[in-house]
Write a protein that holds these residues in place. Structure first.
Motif, mmCIF file in Angstrom:
data_model
loop_
_atom_site.group_PDB
_atom_site.id
_atom_site.type_symbol
_atom_site.label_atom_id
_atom_site.label_comp_id
_atom_site.label_asym_id
_atom_site.label_seq_id
_atom_site.Cartn_x
_atom_site.Cartn_y
_atom_site.Cartn_z
ATOM 1 N N ARG A 157 59.508 -21.414 17.600
ATOM 2 C CA ARG A 157 60.579 -22.253 18.139
ATOM 3 C C ARG A 157 61.665 -21.419 18.806
ATOM 4 O O ARG A 157 62.186 -21.792 19.860
ATOM 5 C CB ARG A 157 61.158 -23.097 17.008
ATOM 6 N N LYS A 158 62.000 -20.281 18.200
ATOM 7 C CA LYS A 158 63.051 -19.428 18.753
ATOM 8 C C LYS A 158 62.654 -18.864 20.117
ATOM 9 O O LYS A 158 63.469 -18.811 21.045
ATOM 10 C CB LYS A 158 63.357 -18.286 17.784
ATOM 11 N N ARG A 206 62.862 -21.537 22.687
ATOM 12 C CA ARG A 206 64.262 -21.824 22.988
ATOM 13 C C ARG A 206 64.837 -20.782 23.936
ATOM 14 O O ARG A 206 65.555 -21.117 24.880
ATOM 15 C CB ARG A 206 65.050 -21.862 21.680
ATOM 16 N N THR A 207 64.486 -19.504 23.688
ATOM 17 C CA THR A 207 64.963 -18.428 24.566
ATOM 18 C C THR A 207 64.406 -18.583 25.973
ATOM 19 O O THR A 207 65.119 -18.405 26.962
ATOM 20 C CB THR A 207 64.555 -17.056 24.000
ATOM 21 N N ASP A 215 71.098 -17.678 21.618
ATOM 22 C CA ASP A 215 71.291 -17.468 20.189
ATOM 23 C C ASP A 215 71.456 -15.991 19.840
ATOM 24 O O ASP A 215 72.035 -15.653 18.811
ATOM 25 C CB ASP A 215 70.093 -18.021 19.400
ATOM 26 N N ILE A 272 70.325 -27.532 24.994
ATOM 27 C CA ILE A 272 70.035 -26.248 24.344
ATOM 28 C C ILE A 272 71.248 -25.720 23.587
ATOM 29 O O ILE A 272 71.143 -25.273 22.441
ATOM 30 C CB ILE A 272 69.562 -25.212 25.386
#
Length: 472
Positions: free
Chosen positions: A89-90, A93-94, A362, A456
């Protein structure tokens, strides 16, 4: 015997050596962390515009060097063995954040470039060619090659001096990217936007002067051998791998061009545009070559550090050559419109970009912002050169993550690429609505990027709205 290639390579090399020496000796350059390739580029800019013509030398060759080295830098970066690309998921997202941040720059620069042009036409510059607004994203976001080639086409449609305007905007973009990036880095150090570990490394003597210790035992290892020199030198192997991949990229794009030419004039125009962004196809081919090597279990012969050295050489020479390739031309009658677009571009890249990049990511917010800032004002090597100041060996995933997003960005940017001639057609076809359509398309990109940003960034979307750079 033709010595033309070695003349220019020698001149570039000499300027890099002189720049490195000045960086090591002059505290001004050390204090503001001005990279040696940027100093070298200033020397080349002056040399090729005022001295070289007296010796019969032109800077045309530098443009070709920039074109090829940009592709080589992509290949050498993506040939590195970084393990299987994360699909958690990370990572997704990036990837989404990278695409949103880059497409946001496309939308903002295109929309406000065209809107400012419309305002100038409606007020004090009624004879301004409508396509003038697109010189902002062409010069800043895409670079001198695209700005020049598309400008040549606009000149045939009635835009007097379009290629010179494009090169001028590209020159301004490079200067803003180079010196603006240095300002951002110094502000990052001063205001704590950069993590303590990286900030301490930047303050090391070697980072300031550009040279490591005189003692061999205190110097870091730059690369490892993956082949036995008795058979083939390791550097020779890696350069051969990079250049073979580049040849594959050329063959693929040549075949695609032949197919597009069968469509007609529209296909030919698209094919010509694709050659201008050859680095994207080079990146895809590098990923393909790496996949094949993994299939045959020979990817262990690739040394990441050696790939970094090849990429570093490409980036350094590209940055220096890019500035040297710019011709200082006098664009009569356009100085005020150019100034207005420049100020618009500076606000978008120096204020809006850091603001939203610091809230959408993030991790490694400053590093990721720096790459997008460099590519949003110059070219990818500009972004990588700025990143290397704070992340010398590309230890963070920032550079790789950005390169993985390039393919998606290219696909999403196709409508903008196809609409680039709409303002010009509004003149040649006497249909002002085509100019309006170009503004609407750019506005849709900007709105879509803003919605994606909200999804986001979530709670951080407007957190500490008065701060230029958000830190938790």
């Amino acid at each position: 015997m033709n010595w033309n290639f070695f003349y220019h390579i020698g001149i570039i090399s000499f300027s890099l050596l002189l720049a490195a020496l000045l960086r090591a000796r002059i505290r001004f350059f050390q204090r503001f962390l001005i990279p040696a390739p940027i100093i070298s580029g200033i020397f080349l800019l002056v040399f090729y515009n005022f001295i070289a013509p007296r010796w019969g030398l032109k800077n045309d060759f530098l443009g070709e060097i920039v074109y090829h080295l940009l592709n080589i830098s992509f290949i050498s970066m993506l040939l590195r063995v970084t393990g299987k690309q994360k699909t958690d998921r990370k990572a997704k997202r990036t990837l989404a954040a990278n695409v949103t941040a880059v497409m946001g720059q496309y939308g903002l620069q295109c929309f406000f470039g065209l809107v400012m042009t419309a305002i100038m036409i409606a007020t004090f510059k009624p004879d301004l060619f409508p396509a003038f607004g697109f010189t902002l994203p062409l010069g800043f976001e895409l670079g001198p090659g695209q700005a020049y080639s598309i400008g040549i086409g606009w000149e045939k449609m009635g835009f007097r001096g379009a290629s010179s305007v494009g090169l001028t905007m590209a020159a301004i973009g490079f200067l803003i990217g180079s010196f603006g990036g240095v300002v951002l880095i110094n502000q990052g150090l001063k205001r704590g936007w950069i993590g303590k570990e990286h900030a301490q490394r930047i303050n090391n003597k070697s980072v300031r002067t550009g040279f490591f210790s005189r003692l061999d035992t205190e110097r870091p290892v730059g690369s490892y051998l993956s082949t036995d020199g008795e058979s083939l030198d390791s550097l020779s192997y890696h350069i051969a791998l990079v250049m073979a991949t580049y040849l594959i990229s050329w063959g693929f794009l040549t075949g695609l061009t032949a197919l597009l030419n069968l469509i007609g004039p529209l296909g030919s125009d698209l094919a010509e545009s694709l050659w201008g962004i050859n680095f994207i196809f080079s990146a895809f081919c590098a990923l393909g070559v790496k996949m094949i090597m993994r299939f045959f279990k020979v990817e262990t012969t690739i040394d990441n550090a050696t790939c970094n050295r090849i990429s570093g050489l490409s980036v350094d020479m590209t940055v220096a050559s890019s500035l040297g390739a710019i011709s200082l031309v006098t664009v009569q009658g356009y100085w005020l419109p150019i100034l207005i677009l420049t100020l618009t571009g500076m606000f978008i890249t120096l204020v809006i970009l850091p603001w939203y990049c610091s809230r959408i990511y993030d991790d490694h917010q400053f590093f990721r912002m720096l790459v997008i800032y460099g590519t949003g004002t110059g070219t990818l090597p500009t972004g990588l050169a700025l990143l290397r100041v704070v992340d010398q060996e590309f230890e963070t995933p920032v550079a790789t993550d950005y390169l993985y997003s390039v393919g998606i960005v290219f696909i999403l940017a196709i409508p903008i690429i196809l609409s680039i001639n709409l303002p010009a057609f509004s003149v040649t076809r006497n249909n002002p609505m085509l100019f309006t359509l170009a503004i609407i398309i750019s506005g849709i990109y900007m709105l879509a990027s803003f919605i994606s940003y909200l999804l986001i960034a979530k709670k951080r979307a407007f957190a500490k709205a008065g701060d230029l750079f958000y830190t938790e």
